[in-house]
Write a protein that holds these residues in place. Structure first.
Motif, PDB file in Angstrom:
ATOM      1  N   VAL A   1    -185.133 -17.061   2.422  1.00  0.00           N
ATOM      2  CA  VAL A   1    -184.029 -17.233   1.923  1.00  0.00           C
ATOM      3  C   VAL A   1    -183.755 -16.650   0.375  1.00  0.00           C
ATOM      4  O   VAL A   1    -182.847 -15.931   0.096  1.00  0.00           O
ATOM      5  CB  VAL A   1    -183.395 -18.651   2.073  1.00  0.00           C
ATOM      6  N   ILE A   2    -184.846 -17.212  -0.529  1.00  0.00           N
ATOM      7  CA  ILE A   2    -184.612 -16.434  -1.926  1.00  0.00           C
ATOM      8  C   ILE A   2    -184.922 -14.928  -2.021  1.00  0.00           C
ATOM      9  O   ILE A   2    -184.084 -14.524  -2.792  1.00  0.00           O
ATOM     10  CB  ILE A   2    -186.144 -17.409  -2.611  1.00  0.00           C
ATOM     11  N   LEU A   3    -185.830 -14.368  -1.175  1.00  0.00           N
ATOM     12  CA  LEU A   3    -185.733 -13.125  -1.080  1.00  0.00           C
ATOM     13  C   LEU A   3    -184.699 -12.265  -0.709  1.00  0.00           C
ATOM     14  O   LEU A   3    -184.294 -11.234  -0.985  1.00  0.00           O
ATOM     15  CB  LEU A   3    -186.987 -12.614  -0.381  1.00  0.00           C
ATOM     16  N   GLY A   4    -184.004 -12.903   0.212  1.00  0.00           N
ATOM     17  CA  GLY A   4    -182.674 -12.291   0.627  1.00  0.00           C
ATOM     18  C   GLY A   4    -181.635 -12.642   0.044  1.00  0.00           C
ATOM     19  O   GLY A   4    -180.423 -12.031   0.224  1.00  0.00           O
ATOM     20  N   SER A   5    -181.556 -13.652  -0.858  1.00  0.00           N
ATOM     21  CA  SER A   5    -180.588 -14.217  -1.516  1.00  0.00           C
ATOM     22  C   SER A   5    -179.888 -12.948  -2.617  1.00  0.00           C
ATOM     23  O   SER A   5    -178.732 -12.897  -2.725  1.00  0.00           O
ATOM     24  CB  SER A   5    -180.495 -15.486  -2.366  1.00  0.00           C
ATOM     25  N   PHE A   6    -180.764 -12.217  -2.976  1.00  0.00           N
ATOM     26  CA  PHE A   6    -180.319 -11.141  -3.996  1.00  0.00           C
ATOM     27  C   PHE A   6    -179.121 -10.225  -3.149  1.00  0.00           C
ATOM     28  O   PHE A   6    -178.210  -9.741  -3.912  1.00  0.00           O
ATOM     29  CB  PHE A   6    -181.281 -10.282  -4.387  1.00  0.00           C
ATOM     30  N   TYR A   7    -179.328 -10.086  -1.844  1.00  0.00           N
ATOM     31  CA  TYR A   7    -178.279  -9.126  -1.199  1.00  0.00           C
ATOM     32  C   TYR A   7    -177.092  -9.956  -1.057  1.00  0.00           C
ATOM     33  O   TYR A   7    -176.011  -9.238  -0.542  1.00  0.00           O
ATOM     34  CB  TYR A   7    -179.015  -8.792  -0.095  1.00  0.00           C
ATOM     35  N   TRP A   8    -177.002 -11.194  -1.095  1.00  0.00           N
ATOM     36  CA  TRP A   8    -175.850 -12.011  -0.894  1.00  0.00           C
ATOM     37  C   TRP A   8    -174.743 -11.548  -2.013  1.00  0.00           C
ATOM     38  O   TRP A   8    -173.586 -11.041  -1.789  1.00  0.00           O
ATOM     39  CB  TRP A   8    -175.896 -13.505  -1.088  1.00  0.00           C
ATOM     40  N   GLY A   9    -175.421 -11.669  -3.343  1.00  0.00           N
ATOM     41  CA  GLY A   9    -174.401 -10.899  -4.483  1.00  0.00           C
ATOM     42  C   GLY A   9    -174.281  -9.524  -4.378  1.00  0.00           C
ATOM     43  O   GLY A   9    -173.306  -8.846  -4.703  1.00  0.00           O
ATOM     44  N   TYR A  10    -175.281  -8.931  -3.938  1.00  0.00           N
ATOM     45  CA  TYR A  10    -175.110  -7.421  -3.748  1.00  0.00           C
ATOM     46  C   TYR A  10    -173.944  -6.721  -2.979  1.00  0.00           C
ATOM     47  O   TYR A  10    -173.277  -5.825  -3.085  1.00  0.00           O
ATOM     48  CB  TYR A  10    -176.583  -6.938  -3.243  1.00  0.00           C
ATOM     49  N   ALA A  11    -173.889  -7.722  -1.761  1.00  0.00           N
ATOM     50  CA  ALA A  11    -172.661  -7.343  -1.055  1.00  0.00           C
ATOM     51  C   ALA A  11    -171.420  -7.584  -1.519  1.00  0.00           C
ATOM     52  O   ALA A  11    -170.578  -7.009  -1.282  1.00  0.00           O
ATOM     53  CB  ALA A  11    -173.088  -7.986   0.500  1.00  0.00           C
ATOM     54  N   LEU A  12    -171.219  -8.532  -2.465  1.00  0.00           N
ATOM     55  CA  LEU A  12    -169.993  -9.025  -2.909  1.00  0.00           C
ATOM     56  C   LEU A  12    -169.259  -7.998  -3.873  1.00  0.00           C
ATOM     57  O   LEU A  12    -168.059  -7.963  -3.839  1.00  0.00           O
ATOM     58  CB  LEU A  12    -170.215 -10.420  -3.575  1.00  0.00           C
ATOM     59  N   THR A  13    -169.984  -7.225  -4.430  1.00  0.00           N
ATOM     60  CA  THR A  13    -169.452  -6.553  -5.515  1.00  0.00           C
ATOM     61  C   THR A  13    -169.216  -4.886  -5.445  1.00  0.00           C
ATOM     62  O   THR A  13    -169.089  -4.293  -6.149  1.00  0.00           O
ATOM     63  CB  THR A  13    -170.218  -6.550  -6.964  1.00  0.00           C
ATOM     64  N   GLN A  14    -169.938  -4.483  -4.035  1.00  0.00           N
ATOM     65  CA  GLN A  14    -169.789  -3.142  -4.056  1.00  0.00           C
ATOM     66  C   GLN A  14    -168.372  -2.407  -4.241  1.00  0.00           C
ATOM     67  O   GLN A  14    -168.373  -1.250  -4.831  1.00  0.00           O
ATOM     68  CB  GLN A  14    -170.348  -2.530  -2.648  1.00  0.00           C
ATOM     69  N   VAL A  15    -167.717  -2.866  -3.330  1.00  0.00           N
ATOM     70  CA  VAL A  15    -165.936  -2.184  -3.326  1.00  0.00           C
ATOM     71  C   VAL A  15    -165.320  -2.685  -4.898  1.00  0.00           C
ATOM     72  O   VAL A  15    -164.933  -1.765  -5.199  1.00  0.00           O
ATOM     73  CB  VAL A  15    -165.263  -2.804  -2.124  1.00  0.00           C
ATOM     74  N   ALA A  16    -165.462  -3.816  -5.054  1.00  0.00           N
ATOM     75  CA  ALA A  16    -164.990  -4.243  -6.183  1.00  0.00           C
ATOM     76  C   ALA A  16    -165.568  -3.374  -7.389  1.00  0.00           C
ATOM     77  O   ALA A  16    -164.666  -3.002  -8.456  1.00  0.00           O
ATOM     78  CB  ALA A  16    -165.273  -5.617  -6.710  1.00  0.00           C
ATOM     79  N   SER A  17    -166.629  -2.924  -7.458  1.00  0.00           N
ATOM     80  CA  SER A  17    -167.297  -2.101  -8.397  1.00  0.00           C
ATOM     81  C   SER A  17    -166.623  -0.738  -8.454  1.00  0.00           C
ATOM     82  O   SER A  17    -166.559  -0.103  -9.442  1.00  0.00           O
ATOM     83  CB  SER A  17    -168.813  -2.027  -8.296  1.00  0.00           C
ATOM     84  N   SER A  18    -166.565  -0.302  -7.080  1.00  0.00           N
ATOM     85  CA  SER A  18    -165.905   0.806  -7.107  1.00  0.00           C
ATOM     86  C   SER A  18    -164.681   1.148  -7.628  1.00  0.00           C
ATOM     87  O   SER A  18    -164.136   2.323  -8.243  1.00  0.00           O
ATOM     88  CB  SER A  18    -165.843   1.297  -5.425  1.00  0.00           C
ATOM     89  N   VAL A  19    -163.692  -0.014  -7.705  1.00  0.00           N
ATOM     90  CA  VAL A  19    -162.387   0.023  -8.460  1.00  0.00           C
ATOM     91  C   VAL A  19    -162.763  -0.290  -9.682  1.00  0.00           C
ATOM     92  O   VAL A  19    -161.897   0.516 -10.610  1.00  0.00           O
ATOM     93  CB  VAL A  19    -161.644  -1.078  -7.746  1.00  0.00           C
ATOM     94  N   ALA A  20    -163.467  -1.257 -10.346  1.00  0.00           N
ATOM     95  CA  ALA A  20    -163.934  -1.479 -11.600  1.00  0.00           C
ATOM     96  C   ALA A  20    -164.117  -0.375 -12.562  1.00  0.00           C
ATOM     97  O   ALA A  20    -163.966  -0.119 -13.573  1.00  0.00           O
ATOM     98  CB  ALA A  20    -164.760  -2.622 -11.837  1.00  0.00           C
TER      99      ALA A  20
END
Length: 529
Positions: A104-123
């Protein structure tokens, strides 16, 4: 407009020449390389550090003190029992995180990674790629520095820190694609992107090697906990360098060549002339959501990226555990051997980016077929190697390492000339948005792969790891097939200023592909000679 190497003649006007060597765009590519180097070191360094952070007794399977019973329960061949000789627990192995928690710890990085992809494209369009990239890497670095502080408290705090770091790094690729949309002439795009894209491989290499070395020492118990163990200094080092990088980037970078204070007028005019000739839409153009989401190129990247990244994320996260549990390498050996595949990948990425441009420039293959060739090599090679590895155990452990090196090395072709570069080929200034959406969905593999692997390999047996490696190989195979069938090589109509003035990328094959893309079948009367 005619082109010869770095010389452009625009409508008979004076020649504009600005070689890549000693240019500001090359300096910025070097800085981008270092930025991605540090971010991927922060991302993947935990996968080897966690081996020396966690007490071996955290796993139920190792609670038995009878070494022979452990070897039998894990189906370890008798000839490999010599590698299972009990070693004293390292003083730095103080955390009681069982295998599923580590997944879970090793995979948790990608929880946040997935959240900001589209938002970052706009920001990034609001803040500009210069400031936004500096902010992203600063946040990721700060989160990395504080990880040792929270590691002793509870695994949930570490998960939260990793989610924050992942959320920051989620904007890296959309931002860098947006940055190069205004800085990279089409003829240099593959070279500049592949150089910067070798940063992740080198960052992973150094983090695995240095992380293993930092695991080997601990200080006296009289030293406060935050400065007692080697793995803590590893995170402090990566975080501190990332913060320093953010400052340097703000000094030298700019959103566009025209606003850069360090660039020569000659180079500025060269880039301006190239971008004008490419007929790419202005950076302020609104995103054509409908045409983009319906386009073949978009779906090609989405499918290819999802399945390729599933295999890659799994390999990045779990190879150190595979080295430890199946191949039975020690902690000291683990870091270096886990880094070997990434060393080979770095060399391949760095050496083949120019090769793709050369093949296109000399017209040995069209742009789209060059991308298909590179992506096919980069995905089928690891698929084949992983399938073979699944039949090996500790008796042939160096053969398994060699196959990992070959498979991940050849995967570098995908980074230097496959889907990673192809995004910029067809989507122009919207490449950041396309990459952001596709990378958001592909992140499912990032947080699922380590957890799925922890479930499949809960008993640490070679048979369980065979299932896991077969799953990864199948994922690479699907990516190869999808890209071969769907890839596009030229800017699609929704990303162009003028569909009927096809001069982009100076590729004569563009005329043929434009006819396929154009809904009314109109082909330009004045193709580039």
């Amino acid at each position: 407009m005619a082109k010869k190497k770095d010389v452009y003649v625009i409508s008979g006007t004076q020649e504009v020449k600005a070689p890549l060597v000693c240019s500001i765009r090359l300096l910025l590519a070097c800085l981008a390389f270092l930025g991605f180097f540090l971010c991927y070191a922060q991302r993947n360094g935990l996968s080897v550090s966690i081996v020396c952070m966690v007490d071996p007794d955290a796993d139920n399977v190792t609670l038995s003190k009878d070494i022979n019973s452990v070897a039998v329960s894990r189906n370890i061949p008798a000839s490999c029992h010599k590698h299972t000789v009990e070693k004293s627990r390292s003083a730095s192995q103080v955390l009681l995180w069982p295998k599923q928690t580590r997944g879970v710890i090793l995979g948790s990085f990608y929880w946040g990674y997935a959240l900001t992809q589209v938002a970052s494209s706009v920001a990034v369009n609001l803040l500009g790629p210069k400031r936004f990239l500096a902010i992203l890497i600063f946040i990721s670095s700060a989160a990395t520095m504080v990880l040792p502080i929270f590691a002793k408290l509870h695994p949930s705090f570490v998960i939260l820190i990793r989610v924050v770091a992942g959320a920051a790094q989620g904007g890296l690729w959309p931002t860098i694609f947006r940055f190069w949309a205004t800085w990279a002439p089409a003829a240099e795009l593959t070279t500049l992107l592949s150089f910067q894209s070798s940063g992740p491989s080198m960052g992973t290499i150094v983090s695995l090697i240095i992380g293993g070395l930092f695991c080997t020492f601990s200080l006296n118990d009289a030293i406060p906990y935050l400065f007692r163990y080697g793995w803590e200094y590893f995170f402090y080092l990566l975080g501190g360098l990332g913060i320093l990088w953010s400052i340097v980037w703000l000094i030298f970078a700019s959103d566009t060549p025209s606003t850069n204070t360090h660039i020569s007028e000659n180079e500025k005019e060269y880039i301006r002339s190239c971008k004008a000739a490419e007929k790419i839409q202005d950076t302020r153009t609104k995103v054509p959501w409908g045409p983009m989401l319906r386009s073949q190129g978009f779906w090609c990247i989405l499918i290819s990226m999802f399945f390729c990244d599933f295999g890659l994320y799994a390999i990045w996260a779990v190879v150190p555990e595979y080295m430890n549990e199946v191949l039975l390498f020690s902690i000291e050996e683990n870091g270096f051997l886990s880094a070997l595949p990434h060393m080979a990948s770095f060399v391949v990425v760095l050496s083949t980016g120019g090769l793709a441009d050369f093949i296109i420039r000399r017209k040995f293959l069209s742009r789209v077929n060059t991308r298909k060739l590179f992506h096919g090599i980069g995905t089928l090679s690891p698929a084949i190697c992983l399938l073979i590895i699944s039949f090996l155990d500790c008796e042939r452990r160096y053969s398994a390492v060699l196959l990992l090196v070959i498979g991940i090395a050849l995967n570098g072709f995908m980074m230097s000339g496959g889907y990673v570069v192809n995004v910029g080929d067809f989507s122009g200034v919207h490449s950041g948005v396309v990459f952001g959406i596709c990378n958001t969905i592909s992140c499912i593999g990032g947080f699922c792969a380590p957890y799925i692997t922890s479930i499949i390999t809960k008993h640490k047996t070679p048979a369980e790891w065979k299932i896991a490696f077969t799953l990864y190989a199948g994922s690479f195979l699907i990516s190869a097939i999808a890209f071969a069938l769907l890839a596009r090589g030229e800017t699609e109509p929704w990303a162009r200023d003028d569909v009927h003035d096809e001069k982009i990328n100076y590729d004569v094959d563009a005329k043929k592909e434009l006819m396929e893309m154009s809904p009314v079948g109109i082909v330009p009367d004045n193709p580039v000679v």
